[in-house]
Design a protein around this motif. Structure first.
Motif, PDB file in Angstrom:
ATOM      1  N   ALA A  75       0.831  -1.206   0.000  1.00 40.61           N
ATOM      2  CA  ALA A  75       0.000   0.000   0.000  1.00 40.61           C
ATOM      3  C   ALA A  75       0.867   1.257   0.000  1.00 40.61           C
ATOM      4  CB  ALA A  75      -0.933  -0.010   1.209  1.00 40.61           C
ATOM      5  N   ILE A  76       1.948   1.235   0.795  1.00 39.97           N
ATOM      6  CA  ILE A  76       2.864   2.382   0.816  1.00 39.97           C
ATOM      7  C   ILE A  76       3.446   2.625  -0.579  1.00 39.97           C
ATOM      8  CG2 ILE A  76       5.108   3.173   1.658  1.00 39.97           C
ATOM      9  CD1 ILE A  76       4.460   1.942   4.328  1.00 39.97           C
ATOM     10  N   THR A 101      11.537   7.317  -5.360  1.00 40.20           N
ATOM     11  CA  THR A 101      10.732   6.224  -5.902  1.00 40.20           C
ATOM     12  C   THR A 101      11.536   4.932  -5.972  1.00 40.20           C
ATOM     13  OG1 THR A 101       9.415   7.776  -7.209  1.00 40.20           O
ATOM     14  CG2 THR A 101       9.369   5.473  -7.890  1.00 40.20           C
ATOM     15  N   GLY A 102      12.804   5.031  -6.377  1.00 40.22           N
ATOM     16  CA  GLY A 102      13.651   3.843  -6.400  1.00 40.22           C
ATOM     17  C   GLY A 102      13.863   3.249  -5.022  1.00 40.22           C
ATOM     18  N   VAL A 103      14.053   4.117  -4.026  1.00 40.30           N
ATOM     19  CA  VAL A 103      14.239   3.633  -2.651  1.00 40.30           C
ATOM     20  C   VAL A 103      12.968   2.973  -2.137  1.00 40.30           C
ATOM     21  CG1 VAL A 103      14.679   4.353  -0.282  1.00 40.30           C
ATOM     22  CG2 VAL A 103      16.037   5.330  -2.144  1.00 40.30           C
ATOM     23  N   VAL A 104      11.820   3.608  -2.358  1.00 35.52           N
ATOM     24  CA  VAL A 104      10.553   3.033  -1.896  1.00 35.52           C
ATOM     25  C   VAL A 104      10.275   1.716  -2.601  1.00 35.52           C
ATOM     26  CG1 VAL A 104       8.062   3.403  -1.764  1.00 35.52           C
ATOM     27  CG2 VAL A 104       9.611   5.289  -1.290  1.00 35.52           C
ATOM     28  N   GLN A 154       8.188  -2.425  -2.220  1.00 40.60           N
ATOM     29  CA  GLN A 154       7.564  -3.237  -3.271  1.00 40.60           C
ATOM     30  C   GLN A 154       8.289  -4.555  -3.514  1.00 40.60           C
ATOM     31  OE1 GLN A 154       4.919  -3.396  -4.849  1.00 40.60           O
ATOM     32  NE2 GLN A 154       5.259  -4.427  -6.792  1.00 40.60           N
ATOM     33  N   ARG A 155       9.603  -4.566  -3.460  1.00 41.34           N
ATOM     34  CA  ARG A 155      10.363  -5.763  -3.838  1.00 41.34           C
ATOM     35  C   ARG A 155      10.329  -6.889  -2.816  1.00 41.34           C
ATOM     36  NH1 ARG A 155      14.291  -8.104  -6.467  1.00 41.34           N
ATOM     37  NH2 ARG A 155      15.516  -8.436  -4.608  1.00 41.34           N
TER      38      ARG A 155
END
Length: 237
Positions: free
Chosen positions: A35-36, A71-74, A79-80
């Motif tokens: 969700a984050i 965005t890459g950090v999140v 997500q990963r």
């Protein structure tokens, strides 16, 4: 499960059900983290579109690369991370590293702050012995405060029941029921994965345990490094 075939067809349905459970690919991850990720992705996409339409100066370029870096950090953190179980074993996907573990090498699974997988395999050579390695998954978290609160509630219920004596049956119920386990609940995931590991070892008893295979995930690294380098170039340009 191979012993079931020797006992006749009665064990056949059970072995088949176990095989189907192992063959079915199952993924475990935190719905809160997902969700984050989607909330941030929508926020970042909206801002990038706004910058593309209205931004015309150097500051807009820097702001765009900052959004891409975050965005890459999140993505790598939220997500990963996941655990994927299939017929051959477990794949632990952490932010920047992936670990592949065959069922034969899974010695135990438990929950600390992160889900922990203990691995064991026989060592080659005349000396023999056993290799050990402990891997942690970022996908499943176990809150220390939640465990302590559950233990305290259990102790209160126990004391209340012993103090009530013969009138315990007339005591009012708990005001708050324990929450139902979710797919990311650590104990729930440990139970499922431990059962799958037992089935996997039973279905392939001759399989020799091998050390886990670990590798860097270069796409996840690139999702952070490329925006960071672009930001540095844009900042000092």
């Amino acid at each position: 499960m191979t012993a079931g075939h020797d006992r006749g067809t009665a064990a056949g349905p059970a072995a088949g059900a176990a095989g189907q459970a192992l063959a079915r690919r199952q993924t475990f991850r935190s719905p809160f983290s997902v969700a984050i990720w989607w909330v941030w992705a929508l926020f970042a996409a909206g801002n990038l579109i706004d910058l593309a339409v209205q931004g015309r100066d150097h500051r807009s370029v820097v702001a765009a690369f900052i959004l891409l870096l975050i965005t890459g950090v999140v993505y790598t953190i939220a997500q990963r991370p996941r655990i994927v179980a299939d017929g051959a074993g477990l794949t632990i996907m952490n932010p920047l590293r992936d670990h592949r573990i065959g069922w034969a090498a899974v010695a135990g699974i438990d929950a600390t702050e992160l889900l922990r997988v203990r691995c064991e395999w026989p060592l080659d050579g005349a000396a023999g012995g056993t290799g050990h390695r402990v891997l942690y998954s970022w996908a499943v978290h176990s809150s220390h405060r939640k465990r302590v609160a559950a233990e305290l509630r259990a102790q209160r219920r126990s004391r209340r029941g012993s103090a009530a004596g013969p009138f315990a049956a007339f005591s009012p119920p708990e005001s708050q029921a324990a929450p139902a386990p979710t797919a990311a609940d650590a104990d729930h995931v440990v139970t499922i994965l431990s059962g799958l590991a037992e089935q996997g070892r039973a279905m392939t008893p001759p399989q020799r345990a091998v050390p886990p295979l670990s590798s860097w995930n270069w796409s996840a690294i690139a999702a952070i490094v490329i925006p960071a380098l672009a930001l540095l170039v844009a900042f000092f340009a």
